[in-house]
Design a protein around this motif. Structure first.
Motif, PDB file in Angstrom:
ATOM      1  N   ASP A 336       0.851  -1.184   0.000  1.00 35.74           N
ATOM      2  CA  ASP A 336       0.000   0.000   0.000  1.00 35.74           C
ATOM      3  C   ASP A 336       0.889   1.237   0.000  1.00 35.74           C
ATOM      4  OD1 ASP A 336      -1.825   2.013   0.342  1.00 35.74           O
ATOM      5  OD2 ASP A 336      -2.783   1.165   2.122  1.00 35.74           O
ATOM      6  N   GLU A 337       0.883   2.006  -1.103  1.00 40.35           N
ATOM      7  CA  GLU A 337       1.726   3.187  -1.197  1.00 40.35           C
ATOM      8  C   GLU A 337       1.326   4.257  -0.191  1.00 40.35           C
ATOM      9  OE1 GLU A 337       4.441   3.917  -2.999  1.00 40.35           O
ATOM     10  OE2 GLU A 337       4.491   1.870  -3.766  1.00 40.35           O
ATOM     11  N   ASN A 338       0.106   4.195   0.337  1.00 35.46           N
ATOM     12  CA  ASN A 338      -0.329   5.177   1.323  1.00 35.46           C
ATOM     13  C   ASN A 338       0.257   4.920   2.704  1.00 35.46           C
ATOM     14  OD1 ASN A 338      -1.999   6.485  -0.564  1.00 35.46           O
ATOM     15  ND2 ASN A 338      -3.675   5.075  -0.159  1.00 35.46           N
ATOM     16  N   PHE A 339       0.656   3.670   2.963  1.00 33.99           N
ATOM     17  CA  PHE A 339       1.167   3.292   4.278  1.00 33.99           C
ATOM     18  C   PHE A 339       2.668   3.055   4.161  1.00 33.99           C
ATOM     19  CE2 PHE A 339       1.798   0.130   7.753  1.00 33.99           C
ATOM     20  CZ  PHE A 339       1.430   0.958   8.800  1.00 33.99           C
ATOM     21  N   THR A 383      -3.513   9.515   2.770  1.00 34.35           N
ATOM     22  CA  THR A 383      -4.505   9.271   1.711  1.00 34.35           C
ATOM     23  C   THR A 383      -4.955  10.572   1.058  1.00 34.35           C
ATOM     24  OG1 THR A 383      -6.362   9.375   3.277  1.00 34.35           O
ATOM     25  CG2 THR A 383      -5.345   7.220   2.907  1.00 34.35           C
ATOM     26  N   ARG A 384      -4.231  11.659   1.283  1.00 33.19           N
ATOM     27  CA  ARG A 384      -4.624  12.941   0.709  1.00 33.19           C
ATOM     28  C   ARG A 384      -4.424  12.951  -0.804  1.00 33.19           C
ATOM     29  NH1 ARG A 384      -0.590  16.760   3.637  1.00 33.19           N
ATOM     30  NH2 ARG A 384       0.741  15.048   2.900  1.00 33.19           N
ATOM     31  N   GLY A 385      -5.165  13.840  -1.451  1.00 34.63           N
ATOM     32  CA  GLY A 385      -4.933  14.075  -2.868  1.00 34.63           C
ATOM     33  C   GLY A 385      -3.772  15.034  -3.046  1.00 34.63           C
ATOM     34  N   GLY A 386      -3.498  15.375  -4.301  1.00 33.41           N
ATOM     35  CA  GLY A 386      -2.394  16.279  -4.577  1.00 33.41           C
ATOM     36  C   GLY A 386      -2.813  17.724  -4.462  1.00 33.41           C
ATOM     37  N   GLY A 387      -1.889  18.604  -4.821  1.00 35.74           N
ATOM     38  CA  GLY A 387      -2.172  20.031  -4.810  1.00 35.74           C
ATOM     39  C   GLY A 387      -1.821  20.680  -3.488  1.00 35.74           C
ATOM     40  N   TYR A 388      -1.912  22.010  -3.491  1.00 33.33           N
ATOM     41  CA  TYR A 388      -1.583  22.765  -2.299  1.00 33.33           C
ATOM     42  C   TYR A 388      -2.581  22.517  -1.176  1.00 33.33           C
ATOM     43  CZ  TYR A 388       1.663  25.563  -5.119  1.00 33.33           C
ATOM     44  OH  TYR A 388       2.696  25.982  -5.910  1.00 33.33           O
ATOM     45  N   LEU A 389      -3.852  22.316  -1.529  1.00 31.70           N
ATOM     46  CA  LEU A 389      -4.896  22.225  -0.520  1.00 31.70           C
ATOM     47  C   LEU A 389      -5.769  21.002  -0.769  1.00 31.70           C
ATOM     48  CD1 LEU A 389      -6.262  23.545   1.918  1.00 31.70           C
ATOM     49  CD2 LEU A 389      -7.690  24.841   0.322  1.00 31.70           C
ATOM     50  N   PRO A 390      -5.521  19.890  -0.087  1.00 27.69           N
ATOM     51  CA  PRO A 390      -6.387  18.711  -0.242  1.00 27.69           C
ATOM     52  C   PRO A 390      -7.787  19.008   0.289  1.00 27.69           C
ATOM     53  CG  PRO A 390      -4.322  18.175   0.904  1.00 27.69           C
ATOM     54  CD  PRO A 390      -4.425  19.667   0.858  1.00 27.69           C
ATOM     55  N   ASN A 391      -8.793  18.323  -0.266  1.00 30.90           N
ATOM     56  CA  ASN A 391     -10.156  18.453   0.249  1.00 30.90           C
ATOM     57  C   ASN A 391     -10.726  17.107   0.679  1.00 30.90           C
ATOM     58  OD1 ASN A 391     -10.751  17.157  -2.161  1.00 30.90           O
ATOM     59  ND2 ASN A 391     -11.755  18.918  -3.092  1.00 30.90           N
ATOM     60  N   LYS A 392      -9.863  16.115   0.802  1.00 29.74           N
ATOM     61  CA  LYS A 392     -10.283  14.810   1.303  1.00 29.74           C
ATOM     62  C   LYS A 392      -9.051  14.043   1.769  1.00 29.74           C
ATOM     63  CE  LYS A 392     -10.077  12.588  -3.256  1.00 29.74           C
ATOM     64  NZ  LYS A 392     -10.816  11.791  -4.265  1.00 29.74           N
ATOM     65  N   GLY A 393      -9.281  13.029   2.574  1.00 24.53           N
ATOM     66  CA  GLY A 393      -8.193  12.179   3.022  1.00 24.53           C
ATOM     67  C   GLY A 393      -7.558  12.663   4.311  1.00 24.53           C
ATOM     68  N   GLN A 394      -6.500  11.978   4.686  1.00 21.86           N
ATOM     69  CA  GLN A 394      -5.822  12.271   5.939  1.00 21.86           C
ATOM     70  C   GLN A 394      -4.337  11.971   5.811  1.00 21.86           C
ATOM     71  OE1 GLN A 394      -5.220   9.459   8.886  1.00 21.86           O
ATOM     72  NE2 GLN A 394      -6.659   7.930   8.114  1.00 21.86           N
ATOM     73  N   ARG A 395      -3.566  12.512   6.742  1.00 23.18           N
ATOM     74  CA  ARG A 395      -2.173  12.143   6.917  1.00 23.18           C
ATOM     75  C   ARG A 395      -1.927  11.968   8.404  1.00 23.18           C
ATOM     76  NH1 ARG A 395       3.068  13.305   8.075  1.00 23.18           N
ATOM     77  NH2 ARG A 395       4.644  12.615   6.555  1.00 23.18           N
ATOM     78  N   SER A 396      -1.671  10.732   8.823  1.00 25.81           N
ATOM     79  CA  SER A 396      -1.422  10.426  10.227  1.00 25.81           C
ATOM     80  C   SER A 396      -0.062   9.758  10.346  1.00 25.81           C
ATOM     81  CB  SER A 396      -2.514   9.512  10.789  1.00 25.81           C
ATOM     82  OG  SER A 396      -3.782  10.127  10.704  1.00 25.81           O
ATOM     83  N   SER A 397       0.660  10.062  11.420  1.00 21.50           N
ATOM     84  CA  SER A 397       2.006   9.516  11.560  1.00 21.50           C
ATOM     85  C   SER A 397       2.377   9.347  13.021  1.00 21.50           C
ATOM     86  CB  SER A 397       3.028  10.421  10.874  1.00 21.50           C
ATOM     87  OG  SER A 397       3.092  11.687  11.503  1.00 21.50           O
ATOM     88  N   LEU A 418       3.053  12.052  17.841  1.00 20.54           N
ATOM     89  CA  LEU A 418       1.856  11.590  17.123  1.00 20.54           C
ATOM     90  C   LEU A 418       1.232  12.780  16.408  1.00 20.54           C
ATOM     91  CD1 LEU A 418       0.266   9.434  19.978  1.00 20.54           C
ATOM     92  CD2 LEU A 418       1.683   8.615  18.102  1.00 20.54           C
ATOM     93  N   LYS A 419       0.911  12.596  15.129  1.00 18.04           N
ATOM     94  CA  LYS A 419       0.304  13.676  14.336  1.00 18.04           C
ATOM     95  C   LYS A 419      -0.811  13.115  13.468  1.00 18.04           C
ATOM     96  CE  LYS A 419       4.340  14.636  12.522  1.00 18.04           C
ATOM     97  NZ  LYS A 419       5.421  15.255  11.722  1.00 18.04           N
ATOM     98  N   SER A 420      -1.857  13.908  13.274  1.00 14.26           N
ATOM     99  CA  SER A 420      -2.941  13.503  12.379  1.00 14.26           C
ATOM    100  C   SER A 420      -3.602  14.745  11.797  1.00 14.26           C
ATOM    101  CB  SER A 420      -3.981  12.653  13.113  1.00 14.26           C
ATOM    102  OG  SER A 420      -4.906  12.092  12.200  1.00 14.26           O
ATOM    103  N   ALA A 421      -3.730  14.764  10.469  1.00 15.59           N
ATOM    104  CA  ALA A 421      -4.368  15.881   9.768  1.00 15.59           C
ATOM    105  C   ALA A 421      -5.460  15.314   8.865  1.00 15.59           C
ATOM    106  CB  ALA A 421      -3.343  16.654   8.943  1.00 15.59           C
ATOM    107  N   TRP A 422      -6.669  15.864   8.957  1.00 16.00           N
ATOM    108  CA  TRP A 422      -7.819  15.395   8.188  1.00 16.00           C
ATOM    109  C   TRP A 422      -8.381  16.552   7.363  1.00 16.00           C
ATOM    110  CZ3 TRP A 422      -9.881  10.325   8.619  1.00 16.00           C
ATOM    111  CH2 TRP A 422      -9.216   9.530   9.555  1.00 16.00           C
ATOM    112  N   TYR A 423      -8.849  16.221   6.157  1.00 17.90           N
ATOM    113  CA  TYR A 423      -9.347  17.231   5.223  1.00 17.90           C
ATOM    114  C   TYR A 423     -10.727  16.811   4.701  1.00 17.90           C
ATOM    115  CZ  TYR A 423      -4.450  18.526   5.401  1.00 17.90           C
ATOM    116  OH  TYR A 423      -3.198  18.875   5.839  1.00 17.90           O
ATOM    117  N   PHE A 424     -11.657  17.764   4.663  1.00 15.34           N
ATOM    118  CA  PHE A 424     -13.035  17.485   4.258  1.00 15.34           C
ATOM    119  C   PHE A 424     -13.531  18.577   3.315  1.00 15.34           C
ATOM    120  CE2 PHE A 424     -12.286  16.102   8.603  1.00 15.34           C
ATOM    121  CZ  PHE A 424     -12.657  14.769   8.573  1.00 15.34           C
TER     122      PHE A 424
END
Length: 575
Positions: A336-339, A383-397, A418-424
């Motif tokens: 899984d390239e996301n993990f 799992t975020r999309g590309g670009g400067y400002l994602p509108n979906k997905g997350q990045r947790s680490s 621990l970090k987690s960022a979510w975009y909606f």
């Protein structure tokens, strides 16, 4: 009469500079979907000929009709939407879904057409999907026969890569010669090559050569358009944390350390090299980065960075100097390239210099340079999309750090971050909601609880609590200086909206955080928070810029006051 009408019209136009138009719209009855049928067959002289078990008793469709009906969006009784059947802009239109279903099974010759039959009496629309599952039907001595085998990949042809070496493209393919020709894997390969950001355009398609009946081999063609991957930039910037600065950046994202021949000198292997120099009133920074995405022929990213920094903005009682080298490895887990897992090792000579005698005793004890040898494993799920400002997905680490005498370090400690960022997507078109949270704690291995200042968690500044000065949140020393803490928690919520100006967005935000002196002290009683408003600009040749104005809500009695302006690079809040 015609002449009179023309004269009247000319007179009217002479007297009026605008002409009213009235559009009369008769909406008619709303149509719903009647029967949905699936037919299988072949095209003969452009006409569809349905094939059933009556003609060929052993015929069995690759995908049964009940399965096809279950995966399309149209259902009997729903309001009829023609665009849902076939639309180039809709990836999940019914025909696209059926095409993808066959393509993922390696039946790439499948074609689907739709026949619509309106029923005027009950205002319904019957829909028939005519499916040609490939060239499986043929006539032999006047007798209709049938055979079916999935298509396999023959050759993989790479076209258009005049500079980039073939292996840079081939190693990103998720489909290989001899495998079933899975159109889903073909598209995934195209996206992975596109994700390299080495090409202006990337295409992937079957060659559709003239195969004889019975042949199950088809070539895959990957087409790329080369682009300039080098960059030389002279510019400047401004941060309310570190002040104004000028920079020179020299980079090559398609570097080849082994190619010393022209015309593509030191280019073509997909490696990355960046040289950055920053000079400012409070910051001098030099860094050379190198990255090999396929280390030793494996899908293992190797990176190294050599750096030297002189920083005067950390504190008004001392300056900071750092010189070191960082080496890192990173790879995907579980296919899984996301993990991804990562391992970094840093060795640096760093410390607090030019300390003023008026500093707190806690800071005076930190004066001088120390050798740090730090190993840091970590995991990240993105799992975020590309670009400067994602509108979906997350990045947790999760990141761990260990510095010990066994590694040659002058100081012994460990920590966890621990970090987690979510975009909606927000309430309107282009609206984005960001929610970010983090927790960090460090502990000493030397019998005490003192963590080196440069590794202590901190809060305050343009990247977390925006209403408070840089690092001026949390515990204070004997002379009233902010000295950082051992445990930090922080969260940010931001809502941004587009404006009529393409380069600008508006935002509102809320920040909250707490910094405690002791390790693993997650009490929230001494929290600070703020709210504010911001502007997000995308400036040509400079990139995204954040302008924020924040107002403190709950302070510690010393770091409060009026509102605070901050400026930083980037669209999203980083930590």
């Amino acid at each position: 009469l015609l002449d009179d009408a023309e004269d009247a019209f000319e007179d009217y136009m002479d007297d009026n500079d605008r002409v009213p138009f009235i559009f009369t719209i008769l909406e008619g009855a709303q149509y719903r979907i009647g029967k949905i049928q699936i037919e299988y067959g072949r095209f003969v002289k452009g006409e569809f000929q349905e094939i059933t078990t009556k003609q060929i008793p052993e015929f069995k469709p690759i995908i049964p009709p009940e399965v096809l009906k279950s995966i399309i969006s149209s259902e009997e009784g729903d309001v009829f939407h023609p665009n849902y059947l076939r639309n180039e802009e809709l990836e999940d239109s019914d025909q696209e879904v059926i095409d993808d279903a066959y393509g993922s099974r390696a039946y790439i010759d499948t074609s689907v057409s739709v026949v619509q039959a309106p029923n005027l009496k009950d205002n319904t629309m019957d829909i028939t999907f005519q499916v040609k599952e490939g060239n499986h039907f043929f006539e032999d001595n006047g007798e209709l026969k049938w055979e079916r085998r999935p298509i396999k990949v023959g050759l993989v042809k790479i076209e258009g890569n005049t500079k980039t070496k073939d292996f840079v493209i081939r190693r990103e393919l998720s489909i290989s010669p001899g495998e079933p020709f899975d159109l889903g894997k073909m598209e995934n390969s195209r996206r992975r090559i596109e994700g390299l950001r080495l090409f202006k355009g990337v295409s992937a398609r079957p060659e559709y050569s003239d195969r004889e009946r019975g042949s199950t081999i088809e070539n895959l063609v990957i087409g790329v358009r080369e682009t300039n991957t080098g960059r030389f930039q002279i510019g400047g910037g401004l941060s309310t944390d570190s002040g104004a600065f000028a920079h020179v950046i020299l980079s090559q994202d398609n570097f080849d350390i082994m190619r010393w021949r022209r015309p593509h000198f030191l280019q073509g292997a997909g490696q990355k090299v960046h040289l950055k120099t920053i000079a400012g009133g409070q910051l001098n920074y030099y860094e050379l980065d190198f990255q090999e995405p396929w280390f030793m022929g494996r899908k293992l990213k190797f990176s190294t960075s050599i750096y030297s920094r002189e920083m005067e903005y950390f504190h008004d009682k001392f300056d900071v100097e750092e010189t070191g080298i960082r080496i890192g490895l990173e790879r995907a887990f579980f296919g899984d390239e996301n993990f991804r897992g990562k391992l970094r090792y840093t060795v640096e000579d760093a410390g607090l210099v030019d300390m003023k005698s008026t500093a707190s005793t806690e800071l005076l004890a930190e004066e001088g340079m120390n050798l740090y040898s730090v190993i840091s494993p970590g995991l990240v799920y993105d799992t975020r999309g590309g670009g400067y400002l994602p509108n979906k997905g997350q990045r947790s680490s999760i990141d761990l750090e260990y510095s010990g005498s066994a590694l040659g370090s002058d100081k012994e400690f460990y920590g966890i971050h621990l970090k987690s960022a979510w975009y909606f997507k927000g309430l309107g078109e282009g609206h984005v909601l960001e929610f970010l949270t983090q927790a960090k704690s460090y502990d000493s291995l030397e019998g005490g609880d003192t963590i080196p200042y440069l590794y202590r968690p901190y809060l305050g500044g343009s990247k977390n609590l925006r209403a408070y000065p840089y690092r001026e949140v949390g515990p204070r020393g004997s002379a009233g200086d902010y000295i950082g803490g051992n445990t930090m928690m922080h969260a940010t919520m931001e809502y941004s909206v587009p404006t009529p100006f393409q380069i600008m967005r508006l935002a509102t935000f809320y920040d909250v955080g707490v910094l405690n002196a002791n390790s693993y002290d997650f009490a929230t009683g001494g929290y600070n928070d703020d709210y504010g408003f911001g502007i997000r600009l995308e400036i040509p040749f400079l990139g995204p810029v954040r302008l924020d104005y924040a107002f403190p809500l709950t302070d510690d009695g010393f770091n409060g006051g009026g509102g605070r302006f901050s400026i930083n690079m980037g669209y999203t809040t980083s930590f």
